[in-house]
Every structure is written in C-alpha cells, then in structure tokens.
Design a protein around this motif. Sequence first.
Motif, PDB file in Angstrom:
ATOM      1  N   GLU A   7      35.165  -7.514 -16.167  1.00 13.93           N
ATOM      2  CA  GLU A   7      36.429  -8.104 -16.618  1.00 13.93           C
ATOM      3  C   GLU A   7      37.310  -7.045 -17.281  1.00 13.93           C
ATOM      4  N   ILE A   8      38.526  -6.948 -16.818  1.00 11.30           N
ATOM      5  CA  ILE A   8      39.550  -6.123 -17.466  1.00 11.30           C
ATOM      6  C   ILE A   8      40.529  -7.106 -18.097  1.00 11.30           C
ATOM      7  N   ASP A   9      40.573  -7.120 -19.420  1.00 14.34           N
ATOM      8  CA  ASP A   9      41.257  -8.190 -20.147  1.00 14.34           C
ATOM      9  C   ASP A   9      42.401  -7.624 -20.999  1.00 14.34           C
ATOM     10  N   SER A  10      43.637  -7.834 -20.548  1.00 18.19           N
ATOM     11  CA  SER A  10      44.841  -7.468 -21.296  1.00 18.19           C
ATOM     12  C   SER A  10      44.826  -6.004 -21.741  1.00 18.19           C
ATOM     13  N   VAL A  24      47.127  -5.352 -18.485  1.00 20.11           N
ATOM     14  CA  VAL A  24      46.513  -5.570 -17.167  1.00 20.11           C
ATOM     15  C   VAL A  24      45.263  -6.429 -17.307  1.00 20.11           C
ATOM     16  N   SER A  25      45.187  -7.471 -16.508  1.00 18.19           N
ATOM     17  CA  SER A  25      44.020  -8.364 -16.514  1.00 18.19           C
ATOM     18  C   SER A  25      43.625  -8.711 -15.084  1.00 18.19           C
ATOM     19  N   ALA A  59      44.988  -1.134 -26.134  1.00 21.08           N
ATOM     20  CA  ALA A  59      44.788  -2.554 -26.447  1.00 21.08           C
ATOM     21  C   ALA A  59      44.002  -3.183 -25.304  1.00 21.08           C
ATOM     22  N   GLY A  60      43.393  -4.332 -25.574  1.00 20.75           N
ATOM     23  CA  GLY A  60      42.625  -5.027 -24.565  1.00 20.75           C
ATOM     24  C   GLY A  60      41.161  -4.612 -24.570  1.00 20.75           C
ATOM     25  N   GLU A  61      40.408  -5.168 -23.629  1.00 26.24           N
ATOM     26  CA  GLU A  61      38.962  -4.957 -23.616  1.00 26.24           C
ATOM     27  C   GLU A  61      38.440  -4.989 -22.184  1.00 26.24           C
ATOM     28  N   VAL A  62      37.417  -4.178 -21.952  1.00 23.77           N
ATOM     29  CA  VAL A  62      36.670  -4.210 -20.689  1.00 23.77           C
ATOM     30  C   VAL A  62      35.296  -4.782 -20.989  1.00 23.77           C
ATOM     31  N   ARG A  63      34.880  -5.778 -20.199  1.00 25.72           N
ATOM     32  CA  ARG A  63      33.576  -6.410 -20.392  1.00 25.72           C
ATOM     33  C   ARG A  63      32.800  -6.412 -19.076  1.00 25.72           C
ATOM     34  N   PRO A  68      31.227  -6.401 -24.168  1.00 29.27           N
ATOM     35  CA  PRO A  68      32.061  -5.195 -24.134  1.00 29.27           C
ATOM     36  C   PRO A  68      31.283  -4.036 -23.521  1.00 29.27           C
ATOM     37  N   VAL A  69      31.973  -3.227 -22.735  1.00 31.69           N
ATOM     38  CA  VAL A  69      31.326  -2.110 -22.056  1.00 31.69           C
ATOM     39  C   VAL A  69      31.008  -1.009 -23.072  1.00 31.69           C
ATOM     40  N   THR A  70      29.725  -0.733 -23.229  1.00 33.38           N
ATOM     41  CA  THR A  70      29.225   0.305 -24.127  1.00 33.38           C
ATOM     42  C   THR A  70      28.720   1.484 -23.306  1.00 33.38           C
TER      43      THR A  70
END
Length: 303
Positions: A7-10, A24-25, A59-63, A68-70
Amino acid sequence: MPQRTLEIDSVSKRFGDVVALDSVSFDVRPGELFGFVGSNGAGKTTAMRIVLGVVSADAGEVRFDGRPVTHEIRTRIGYMPEERGLYPKMKVLDQLVYLAQLHGMPPNEAHRNAETWIGRLGLTDRRADEVQKLSLGNQQRVQLAAALVHDPAVLVLDEPFSGLDPIAVDVMSDVLREQAASGVPVIFSSHQLELVERLCDRVGIIRSGRIVACDSVAELTSSAASQLVVSAPAAPPGWAAALPGVRVVSESGGSTVLELAPDADDQSVLAAALATGPVHEFTRRKASLSELFRTAVAEGAIR
C-alpha cells in the motif's frame, strides 16, 4: 485490506521547489501484476525508491502486509532499478549468491536459488562470465535474477523490459506471470504500453506527481469516449474535423480514428465519409491504453 498487499498511502515528496509526488495513493494486491506508467519525470521512480527506503517521503506511508515498511520488510522486496545495480567485474553466479546472502539467505540455499534462476533465465552458458562481458540484454536478465534470487515477497521493477529483444521480453513476461500466480504482488513501470496492457491486471497512470487513473485496463478503456475506425481511402485529410461531437484521434493511409461524444450521431459520420467516396471499414472500438495514456497526460484525470 487483503494480507500481503503493498500500500502506498498519501505519499508526497518535494525536491526543493519541485513537487515529485503529491499525495499519491494506490495498492498492489497479492497475485497482481500492476503497471505503473507515466511520462519521464512524472514520479514513477521516486515512488519506487520511497517503497525501497532509498528516498524518504515527506508525508504519507508505505505499508506491506498491513504494517509500515521497515528494514526487515525491505529485505523481502525484490527490486530492479532503472539504473542497473550490478557489480561489473563479478561473475554471474558469484554475484547472485552474494546478493542472496545479503538478503539473509543461507549459503547453500543462496547457491541453489542462483543456479535455478540462471537456468530459468537462459544464462547457464554465461554463469562464469563477468557481468561486464555480457550483452545488455543478458545483463538485464542477471538483474532480474538478482531481484528474484532471495524468494521475495513483493517485486518492484523499474523499466524491466527496457532494451530487451522480443524473446527476452517473452521470458521476462512469463517469469512475472509466474511470480504473480504464486501470490506475489508485482509492480513494474514501463513505457511499452502495449506490453502493459497485455500483462497487467491493473494500471496506475501518474502525471506530474499525481495519480490520474487507476483501474483495470478494461474498466479504464470502457470509461473512455466511444471510438470509430473509418477506412475511406478517397477521403481528404481533415474530412471529419468539423463534424459535431467528433474529435479526430489519428489519420493514416486512408484510415481515420475518431472519438465520439455521447450524443454524437455515428450515422452522420458515415454519411460524411461516404460523401468522399467508398467506405471500406466503419467499426466501433474501445480506446487502447496508449490512447488513454495520451489523453491522461494531456488533460489530467480521466476517472
């Protein structure tokens, strides 16, 4: 959200005054081939580098898999960069074994996987060659093997088909289909839109750092305006330009592709074509992904 989804979230990213990504989402689902397309500089590579942690998002998060991607999760990603990242003086087998071990794979398993992918990608005769001595196409195959050798849980490939001959394209296409069929989410960017249309379950189109379309090819093209293909060899160039509700998409060798507004009368178009001479073809069709892409890049959001 299904498990094993990327997931690419905002996600947003700015480089000085340049906005590379603007909220981008999208997501890439298990077992899915996702095509990520856009013009040069649209933001594709930046988004992929953020997924890999090479570049940090503003800003935003990749999961992945709901988390969350670590760093630990990134070791499970198979990545193929647009700028190839191989060691030119290392031998093919040695390099793949080394890269597999960097991802935490035990030596015996790393060696076994390296040999498997060398055979699968048609590199057996070059396994003891230095990478710099290979053709560009074979270097590309080694780069794909490097992305696959550690049994990744997700694949992120930046222009994987660039510079490949048709046989190599078929080999790589088969490999990506197999990976998706095993449940791996696969995202790749490409300027070869006919190939994207043929391979992908869904497509995301990015323009100036924003997603302007994201859906299956069938859904995207069905939402586009209706098109007509008219073959009228005697028709002069521009014969349809003044018809109401009609836009000329292309003209070539007596064949004209027209886009019709919802209220346009196709029989009026046929009458206008017949007025110029014989009509050999008059067929409705859906827009191709290439045509849809041109519209998205020129006009912005299409859905």
